[in-house]
Design a protein around this motif. Structure first.
Motif, PDB file in Angstrom:
ATOM      1  N   THR A   1     -12.209  56.082 -30.114  1.00  0.00           N
ATOM      2  CA  THR A   1     -11.986  54.689 -29.766  1.00  0.00           C
ATOM      3  C   THR A   1     -13.067  54.216 -28.808  1.00  0.00           C
ATOM      4  O   THR A   1     -13.384  54.891 -27.833  1.00  0.00           O
ATOM      5  N   VAL A   2     -13.617  53.039 -29.093  1.00  0.00           N
ATOM      6  CA  VAL A   2     -14.662  52.444 -28.271  1.00  0.00           C
ATOM      7  C   VAL A   2     -14.135  51.125 -27.716  1.00  0.00           C
ATOM      8  O   VAL A   2     -13.516  50.345 -28.436  1.00  0.00           O
ATOM      9  N   LEU A   3     -14.387  50.874 -26.439  1.00  0.00           N
ATOM     10  CA  LEU A   3     -14.009  49.623 -25.797  1.00  0.00           C
ATOM     11  C   LEU A   3     -15.223  48.703 -25.777  1.00  0.00           C
ATOM     12  O   LEU A   3     -16.290  49.090 -25.302  1.00  0.00           O
ATOM     13  N   VAL A   4     -15.063  47.486 -26.297  1.00  0.00           N
ATOM     14  CA  VAL A   4     -16.146  46.499 -26.321  1.00  0.00           C
ATOM     15  C   VAL A   4     -15.697  45.282 -25.522  1.00  0.00           C
ATOM     16  O   VAL A   4     -14.673  44.677 -25.829  1.00  0.00           O
ATOM     17  N   THR A   5     -16.459  44.940 -24.490  1.00  0.00           N
ATOM     18  CA  THR A   5     -16.170  43.707 -23.769  1.00  0.00           C
ATOM     19  C   THR A   5     -17.018  42.607 -24.402  1.00  0.00           C
ATOM     20  O   THR A   5     -18.033  42.877 -25.031  1.00  0.00           O
TER      21      THR A   5
ATOM     22  N   ILE B   1      -7.609  48.448 -16.004  1.00  0.00           N
ATOM     23  CA  ILE B   1      -6.470  48.045 -16.822  1.00  0.00           C
ATOM     24  C   ILE B   1      -6.178  49.159 -17.810  1.00  0.00           C
ATOM     25  O   ILE B   1      -6.933  49.415 -18.731  1.00  0.00           O
ATOM     26  N   ARG B   2      -5.088  49.822 -17.553  1.00  0.00           N
ATOM     27  CA  ARG B   2      -4.718  51.002 -18.336  1.00  0.00           C
ATOM     28  C   ARG B   2      -4.694  50.754 -19.848  1.00  0.00           C
ATOM     29  O   ARG B   2      -5.224  51.554 -20.600  1.00  0.00           O
ATOM     30  N   PRO B   3      -4.121  49.665 -20.358  1.00  0.00           N
ATOM     31  CA  PRO B   3      -4.101  49.486 -21.819  1.00  0.00           C
ATOM     32  C   PRO B   3      -5.504  49.442 -22.430  1.00  0.00           C
ATOM     33  O   PRO B   3      -5.698  49.841 -23.565  1.00  0.00           O
ATOM     34  N   ALA B   4      -6.467  48.985 -21.672  1.00  0.00           N
ATOM     35  CA  ALA B   4      -7.823  48.891 -22.208  1.00  0.00           C
ATOM     36  C   ALA B   4      -8.540  50.234 -22.210  1.00  0.00           C
ATOM     37  O   ALA B   4      -9.287  50.539 -23.131  1.00  0.00           O
ATOM     38  N   VAL B   5      -8.324  51.041 -21.191  1.00  0.00           N
ATOM     39  CA  VAL B   5      -9.129  52.256 -21.049  1.00  0.00           C
ATOM     40  C   VAL B   5      -8.480  53.525 -21.581  1.00  0.00           C
ATOM     41  O   VAL B   5      -9.153  54.536 -21.729  1.00  0.00           O
ATOM     42  N   GLU B   6      -7.200  53.497 -21.895  1.00  0.00           N
ATOM     43  CA  GLU B   6      -6.541  54.699 -22.405  1.00  0.00           C
ATOM     44  C   GLU B   6      -7.132  55.131 -23.743  1.00  0.00           C
ATOM     45  O   GLU B   6      -7.238  54.342 -24.669  1.00  0.00           O
TER      46      GLU B   6
ATOM     47  N   ASN C   1     -11.984  53.347 -33.984  1.00  0.00           N
ATOM     48  CA  ASN C   1     -10.990  52.423 -33.465  1.00  0.00           C
ATOM     49  C   ASN C   1     -11.701  51.605 -32.395  1.00  0.00           C
ATOM     50  O   ASN C   1     -12.535  52.142 -31.668  1.00  0.00           O
ATOM     51  N   VAL C   2     -11.381  50.326 -32.303  1.00  0.00           N
ATOM     52  CA  VAL C   2     -12.049  49.456 -31.344  1.00  0.00           C
ATOM     53  C   VAL C   2     -11.004  48.705 -30.530  1.00  0.00           C
ATOM     54  O   VAL C   2     -10.055  48.155 -31.074  1.00  0.00           O
ATOM     55  N   LYS C   3     -11.204  48.709 -29.210  1.00  0.00           N
ATOM     56  CA  LYS C   3     -10.451  47.839 -28.319  1.00  0.00           C
ATOM     57  C   LYS C   3     -11.450  46.827 -27.781  1.00  0.00           C
ATOM     58  O   LYS C   3     -12.577  47.186 -27.441  1.00  0.00           O
ATOM     59  N   THR C   4     -11.055  45.580 -27.720  1.00  0.00           N
ATOM     60  CA  THR C   4     -11.946  44.565 -27.186  1.00  0.00           C
ATOM     61  C   THR C   4     -11.203  43.737 -26.154  1.00  0.00           C
ATOM     62  O   THR C   4     -10.031  43.420 -26.324  1.00  0.00           O
ATOM     63  N   ILE C   5     -11.891  43.437 -25.064  1.00  0.00           N
ATOM     64  CA  ILE C   5     -11.293  42.694 -23.961  1.00  0.00           C
ATOM     65  C   ILE C   5     -11.723  41.235 -24.064  1.00  0.00           C
ATOM     66  O   ILE C   5     -12.891  40.932 -24.270  1.00  0.00           O
ATOM     67  N   HIS C   6     -10.738  40.346 -23.900  1.00  0.00           N
ATOM     68  CA  HIS C   6     -10.998  38.908 -23.927  1.00  0.00           C
ATOM     69  C   HIS C   6     -10.305  38.261 -22.737  1.00  0.00           C
ATOM     70  O   HIS C   6      -9.229  38.695 -22.339  1.00  0.00           O
TER      71      HIS C   6
END
Length: 90
Positions: free
Chosen positions: A4-8, A72-77, A28-33
């Motif tokens: 999983t990669v986090l993209v801001t 923010i735990r939901p973003a970085v887990e 898997n991608v998480k993105t912060i908005h």
């Protein structure tokens, strides 16, 4: 295990392109908005470029201009990489 990669900054041109590339490669991608109201814009952009399933994409609402939102735990887990997109001023 899928990584999983986090993209801001996923609502911008470059961010959406990066999300597209990662999804195509099976990440898997998480993105912060700042606001989840921009979620449909990202999905529409991805859909118009051939992405039809979004199980591998998650959205997290947070304003990263505020220090407390960087933890923010939901973003970085579960993430293995963070891609932070910065606005360039010329």
């Amino acid at each position: 295990m899928t990584k999983t990669v986090l993209v801001t900054g996923g609502t911008g041109f470059v961010g959406a392109h990066i999300i597209f590339q990662l999804l195509q490669r099976g990440y898997n991608v998480k993105t912060i908005h700042r606001s989840l109201s921009s979620k449909s814009k990202v999905i529409d952009t991805l859909r118009s470029n051939g992405i039809n399933t979004f199980e591998s994409l998650a959205f997290v609402e947070a304003d990263l201009s505020k220090d407390d939102n960087w933890v923010i735990r939901p973003a970085v887990e579960g993430i293995v990489r963070v891609l932070k997109l910065l606005k360039m001023q010329v």
